[in-house]
Write a protein that holds these residues in place. Structure first.
Motif, PDB file in Angstrom:
ATOM      1  N   VAL A  55       0.835  -1.197   0.000  1.00 33.42           N
ATOM      2  CA  VAL A  55       0.000   0.000   0.000  1.00 33.42           C
ATOM      3  C   VAL A  55       0.874   1.253   0.000  1.00 33.42           C
ATOM      4  CG1 VAL A  55      -1.878   1.200   1.144  1.00 33.42           C
ATOM      5  CG2 VAL A  55      -1.741  -1.287   1.260  1.00 33.42           C
ATOM      6  N   LYS A  56       1.874   1.268   0.871  1.00 32.13           N
ATOM      7  CA  LYS A  56       2.765   2.422   0.920  1.00 32.13           C
ATOM      8  C   LYS A  56       3.542   2.575  -0.383  1.00 32.13           C
ATOM      9  CE  LYS A  56       3.212   2.341   5.936  1.00 32.13           C
ATOM     10  NZ  LYS A  56       4.114   2.149   7.091  1.00 32.13           N
ATOM     11  N   LYS A  85      -7.657   4.724   0.795  1.00 27.31           N
ATOM     12  CA  LYS A  85      -8.193   6.091   0.755  1.00 27.31           C
ATOM     13  C   LYS A  85      -9.696   6.085   1.036  1.00 27.31           C
ATOM     14  CE  LYS A  85      -6.544   8.560  -2.515  1.00 27.31           C
ATOM     15  NZ  LYS A  85      -6.271   9.132  -3.866  1.00 27.31           N
ATOM     16  N   ALA A  86     -10.417   5.136   0.440  1.00 24.79           N
ATOM     17  CA  ALA A  86     -11.860   5.045   0.668  1.00 24.79           C
ATOM     18  C   ALA A  86     -12.161   4.670   2.118  1.00 24.79           C
ATOM     19  CB  ALA A  86     -12.462   4.015  -0.291  1.00 24.79           C
ATOM     20  N   ALA A  87     -11.362   3.745   2.681  1.00 21.57           N
ATOM     21  CA  ALA A  87     -11.577   3.335   4.071  1.00 21.57           C
ATOM     22  C   ALA A  87     -11.257   4.474   5.039  1.00 21.57           C
ATOM     23  CB  ALA A  87     -10.722   2.107   4.390  1.00 21.57           C
ATOM     24  N   ASP A  88     -10.203   5.215   4.762  1.00 19.81           N
ATOM     25  CA  ASP A  88      -9.856   6.359   5.611  1.00 19.81           C
ATOM     26  C   ASP A  88     -10.989   7.384   5.621  1.00 19.81           C
ATOM     27  OD1 ASP A  88      -7.384   5.454   6.473  1.00 19.81           O
ATOM     28  OD2 ASP A  88      -6.279   6.398   4.838  1.00 19.81           O
ATOM     29  N   VAL A 104     -13.432   2.133  14.684  1.00 17.06           N
ATOM     30  CA  VAL A 104     -12.891   1.486  13.484  1.00 17.06           C
ATOM     31  C   VAL A 104     -11.541   2.107  13.175  1.00 17.06           C
ATOM     32  CG1 VAL A 104     -13.260   1.012  11.027  1.00 17.06           C
ATOM     33  CG2 VAL A 104     -15.218   1.071  12.590  1.00 17.06           C
ATOM     34  N   GLU A 105     -10.581   1.283  12.775  1.00 14.62           N
ATOM     35  CA  GLU A 105      -9.269   1.776  12.385  1.00 14.62           C
ATOM     36  C   GLU A 105      -8.844   1.132  11.074  1.00 14.62           C
ATOM     37  OE1 GLU A 105      -6.061   0.679  14.926  1.00 14.62           O
ATOM     38  OE2 GLU A 105      -6.664  -1.421  15.060  1.00 14.62           O
ATOM     39  N   VAL A 106      -7.965   1.832  10.358  1.00 14.04           N
ATOM     40  CA  VAL A 106      -7.452   1.321   9.085  1.00 14.04           C
ATOM     41  C   VAL A 106      -5.946   1.157   9.218  1.00 14.04           C
ATOM     42  CG1 VAL A 106      -7.252   1.725   6.605  1.00 14.04           C
ATOM     43  CG2 VAL A 106      -9.283   2.519   7.842  1.00 14.04           C
ATOM     44  N   ARG A 107      -5.451  -0.023   8.865  1.00 12.89           N
ATOM     45  CA  ARG A 107      -4.011  -0.298   8.911  1.00 12.89           C
ATOM     46  C   ARG A 107      -3.577  -0.941   7.600  1.00 12.89           C
ATOM     47  NH1 ARG A 107      -5.610  -3.316  13.099  1.00 12.89           N
ATOM     48  NH2 ARG A 107      -4.422  -5.129  12.390  1.00 12.89           N
ATOM     49  N   THR A 108      -2.297  -0.809   7.304  1.00  9.35           N
ATOM     50  CA  THR A 108      -1.752  -1.486   6.132  1.00  9.35           C
ATOM     51  C   THR A 108      -0.558  -2.331   6.550  1.00  9.35           C
ATOM     52  OG1 THR A 108      -0.193   0.292   5.556  1.00  9.35           O
ATOM     53  CG2 THR A 108      -2.430   0.461   4.677  1.00  9.35           C
ATOM     54  N   VAL A 113      -4.778  -4.206   3.087  1.00 14.33           N
ATOM     55  CA  VAL A 113      -5.440  -3.127   3.825  1.00 14.33           C
ATOM     56  C   VAL A 113      -6.438  -3.757   4.795  1.00 14.33           C
ATOM     57  CG1 VAL A 113      -6.892  -1.072   3.681  1.00 14.33           C
ATOM     58  CG2 VAL A 113      -5.206  -1.524   1.900  1.00 14.33           C
ATOM     59  N   THR A 114      -6.294  -3.425   6.078  1.00 10.86           N
ATOM     60  CA  THR A 114      -7.136  -4.037   7.110  1.00 10.86           C
ATOM     61  C   THR A 114      -8.007  -2.985   7.779  1.00 10.86           C
ATOM     62  OG1 THR A 114      -5.542  -5.797   7.569  1.00 10.86           O
ATOM     63  CG2 THR A 114      -7.130  -5.285   9.302  1.00 10.86           C
ATOM     64  N   ILE A 115      -9.302  -3.264   7.855  1.00  9.05           N
ATOM     65  CA  ILE A 115     -10.248  -2.425   8.597  1.00  9.05           C
ATOM     66  C   ILE A 115     -10.586  -3.173   9.875  1.00  9.05           C
ATOM     67  CG2 ILE A 115     -12.565  -1.429   8.635  1.00  9.05           C
ATOM     68  CD1 ILE A 115     -10.825  -2.026   5.331  1.00  9.05           C
ATOM     69  N   GLY A 116     -10.121  -2.653  11.002  1.00  5.24           N
ATOM     70  CA  GLY A 116     -10.365  -3.281  12.293  1.00  5.24           C
ATOM     71  C   GLY A 116     -11.588  -2.677  12.962  1.00  5.24           C
ATOM     72  N   ILE A 117     -12.524  -3.509  13.383  1.00  2.76           N
ATOM     73  CA  ILE A 117     -13.777  -3.052  13.999  1.00  2.76           C
ATOM     74  C   ILE A 117     -13.834  -3.587  15.423  1.00  2.76           C
ATOM     75  CG2 ILE A 117     -16.289  -2.967  13.791  1.00  2.76           C
ATOM     76  CD1 ILE A 117     -15.911  -3.827  10.838  1.00  2.76           C
TER      77      ILE A 117
END
Length: 248
Positions: A55-56, A85-88, A104-108, A113-117
């Motif tokens: 991603v980076k 970008k969409a998740a952010d 909710v957080e977004v990590r790479t 790309v991971t969306i943590g809930i």
């Protein structure tokens, strides 16, 4: 024992041989050294690429593309940087909880790309029944998953803290394995209800063996797990559902 005449002959021959050799390294040695340097640089590059965050890397490429006047990507396949970008944006538009934090957080990572809930907005204790909080998040995430230019597979992962489930839940969930897997499956079912193609989805339960803040530079074992569940805050971080767009 050599005679004086023989010694004189040896010295003369040695001097002649020394005079015939040029000073310094042979000519081919410079080319050989250059080749070894290039090979070393090549293997260092391979090692770096094997662990790089895709991603980076894509974000860097997109940034460079804008500076040199890269053409529009409209109609082309999405990349992981587009998904991040969409998740952010989705997380930015969400209200914070009572503590001022987003649930909710977004990590790479090299994984994708991971969306943590947070599980606290997702499920009641000891159940795999979806609460409205996570359903609202899934509804906002579905347009990105269903985008016709998004071809990434999606893994839904259930995680728990290290606390043993109370006895009253053991008939249905004998351990955190069953509970975390059931929660992941519940999210997958909801995504399919919302129109996501089930062939793109995976449901995985990790119980408490993949804590949120585990190190990335070494493999942990079961003896390490209590270190990541020492406080209520750490346990809250570990109780989560993660939706990952998997790098290919």
């Amino acid at each position: 024992m050599a005679s004086p005449a023989e010694k004189k002959s040896y010295k003369k021959g040695f001097k002649a041989g020394a005079d015939s050799v040029e000073e310094g390294l042979p000519g081919w040695f410079g080319t050989f050294a250059d080749m070894m340097t290039l090979l070393f640089a090549f293997f260092v590059l391979l090692a770096a690429i094997s662990t790089i965050d895709p991603v980076k890397l894509q974000e860097m490429a997109d940034s460079m593309g804008k500076k040199v006047g890269k053409t529009s990507k409209e109609g082309k396949a999405m990349n992981l940087a587009d998904i991040k970008k969409a998740a952010d944006k989705m997380v930015k538009d969400m209200p914070a909880d009572k503590t001022g934090k987003k649930p909710v957080e977004v990590r790479t990572s090299p994984k994708g790309v991971t969306i943590g809930i947070s599980s606290d907005i997702s499920f009641a204790s000891g159940t795999a029944d979806l609460q409205q909080g996570i359903i609202d998040v899934l509804k906002k995430l579905v347009p990105t998953i269903k985008d016709p230019n998004n071809y990434f597979p999606v893994a839904v992962e259930g995680h728990s803290d290290s606390d043993r489930l109370p006895e009253r839940f053991h008939d249905k969930y004998p351990s955190n394995w069953e509970l975390s897997a059931a929660r992941a499956a519940a999210v997958v079912r909801e995504l399919t209800t919302l129109g996501v193609d089930p062939t793109r989805l995976q449901a995985v339960g990790y119980a408490h063996y993949q804590p949120r803040d585990k190190p990335t530079d070494r493999v942990i074992n079961e003896a390490d797990i209590p270190k990541f569940n020492k406080s209520p805050e750490e346990k809250a971080l570990n109780r989560r559902v993660e939706i990952t767009f998997l790098a290919r």
